[in-house]
Design an enzyme around this catalytic site. Sequence first.
Site, PDB file in Angstrom:
ATOM      1  CE  LYS A 113      -4.459  -1.311   1.885  1.00 10.49           C
ATOM      2  NZ  LYS A 113      -5.447  -1.065   2.854  1.00 10.49           N
ATOM      3  CE  LYS A 195      -8.870 -11.057  -2.024  1.00  8.45           C
ATOM      4  NZ  LYS A 195      -8.556 -11.063  -0.628  1.00  8.45           N
ATOM      5  CE  LYS A 198     -11.394  -2.638   0.179  1.00  4.56           C
ATOM      6  NZ  LYS A 198     -11.492  -2.984   1.581  1.00  4.56           N
TER       7      LYS A 198
HETATM    8  P1  AMP Z   1     -11.787  -6.600   2.088  1.00  5.71           P
HETATM    9  O1  AMP Z   1     -13.113  -6.291   1.384  1.00  5.71           O
HETATM   10  O2  AMP Z   1     -10.750  -6.782   1.099  1.00  5.71           O
HETATM   11  O3  AMP Z   1     -11.593  -5.502   3.095  1.00  5.71           O
HETATM   12  O4  AMP Z   1     -11.895  -8.114   2.677  1.00  5.71           O
HETATM   13  C1  AMP Z   1     -12.661  -8.182   3.981  1.00  5.71           C
HETATM   14  C2  AMP Z   1     -12.960  -9.429   4.413  1.00  5.71           C
HETATM   15  O5  AMP Z   1     -13.506 -10.321   3.155  1.00  5.71           O
HETATM   16  C3  AMP Z   1     -11.288 -10.326   4.501  1.00  5.71           C
HETATM   17  O6  AMP Z   1     -11.318 -11.182   5.632  1.00  5.71           O
HETATM   18  C4  AMP Z   1     -11.423 -11.089   3.280  1.00  5.71           C
HETATM   19  O7  AMP Z   1     -10.782 -12.474   3.471  1.00  5.71           O
HETATM   20  C5  AMP Z   1     -12.745 -11.381   2.757  1.00  5.71           C
HETATM   21  N1  AMP Z   1     -12.707 -11.300   1.110  1.00  5.71           N
HETATM   22  C6  AMP Z   1     -12.538 -10.255   0.609  1.00  5.71           C
HETATM   23  N2  AMP Z   1     -12.503 -10.680  -0.860  1.00  5.71           N
HETATM   24  C7  AMP Z   1     -12.805 -11.968  -0.842  1.00  5.71           C
HETATM   25  C8  AMP Z   1     -12.800 -12.825  -2.087  1.00  5.71           C
HETATM   26  N3  AMP Z   1     -12.813 -12.483  -3.342  1.00  5.71           N
HETATM   27  N4  AMP Z   1     -13.110 -14.166  -1.854  1.00  5.71           N
HETATM   28  C9  AMP Z   1     -13.030 -14.652  -0.357  1.00  5.71           C
HETATM   29  N5  AMP Z   1     -12.982 -13.577   0.560  1.00  5.71           N
HETATM   30  C10 AMP Z   1     -12.844 -12.403   0.473  1.00  5.71           C
END
Ligand code: AMP
Length: 334
Positions: A113, A195, A198
């Site tokens: 980041k 993955k 966002k």
């Molecule tokens: P984030 O949206 O990146 O802040 O992720 C928040 C939580 O959602 C984290 O604990 C990630 O492990 C889970 N997460 C985010 N994106 C994915 C994805 N594409 N597949 C599975 N888990 C996800």
Amino acid sequence: MTRVFSGMQPSGDPHLGNLLGAWVNWVRMQQDRDCVYCVVDLHAITSPAEHEPDRLRERTVELATGMLAVGVDPERSILFVQSHVHEHAECTWLLNCVSGFGELRKMPQFREKSTGQGESVSIGLFDYPVLQAADILLYHTDEVPVGEDQRHHIELARDLGQRFNHRFGEVFTLPKAVHPPAGARVMDLQDPTVKMSKSASSEKGIVYVLDEPKRIEKKIKSAVTDSADDIRHDRVDKPGVSNLLEIFAAVTDRPVDELAAEYDGHGYGTFKTAVADAVIERLRPVQERYAQLASDPGEVARLLAVGADRARAISTPTLERAKQAMGLLPPGSA
Ligand code: AMP
Ligand code: TRP
């Protein structure tokens, strides 16, 4: 009972990856564990580029509402907003004083980041993992359900807790990360090698939890697959179809192989329609509950206030013990 703590940042709209990769697990853990779930807004202000004050306020409410809508039960678990419990910021300071510059500089997420920001990178971003360690350690957490990418942060929380206990006496419980089953990694519909996230360049590959049925259908029908038309699970040769199969399995609670066998030979069109229908059905009750909660913001505010009170009942005594252990003079004594 095993104590669980997890947090999510109010940045970006929640998507199917958040639901299947994190929330489903959070909800399940409520059955036999003592769970604390947090909207980590203090973490969300560590990247100036993503920090818009008005949006942050809205997103904080939206994320808390989303958590309630998927089934985080405020009677059984604690759900609160990080900045409502000042113990987190205060404990971060104590832990800063046992954290090494070198170990923080090496954190993979910081390196990623901070790239391109040069010397102007914020101390908040640098200190992000210490705030996360405070989140976890304040609640005597045993288990932290998170994605693989958070592994280093949980290890740091463990290291800092251990170092603190060693230097000042036993205050903190040492946590461990627990990862959801491998199948719960949801990939981008337009590029199934990355993955669902966002930070994707296009929204077409992301199904948001609050997307309308028509949008969901459109996104899933235009998901990238391949030119053959066999339906089988093979992440290397058929990443697109495999991702859809995994999503299908996750939203219906059925095994991937069974679904592959059922749809193989019927063509991608039929298969995608079935996946879209299943996702829409899975999200329908969540969206209904969300709409209900969103129509009563006073109730969400009340639940968050109760959550913060209950969070303080655990974190205030932990913080007091940590301060005493470090030799800070309690107010009123001399
Ligand atoms: P984030 O949206 O990146 O802040 O992720 C928040 C939580 O959602 C984290 O604990 C990630 O492990 C889970 N997460 C985010 N994106 C994915 C994805 N594409 N597949 C599975 N888990 C996800
Ligand atoms: N850093 C975590 C993420 O990006 C969010 C988070 C903050 C967290 N504090 C936490 C997760 C404490 C687990 C426990 O996903």
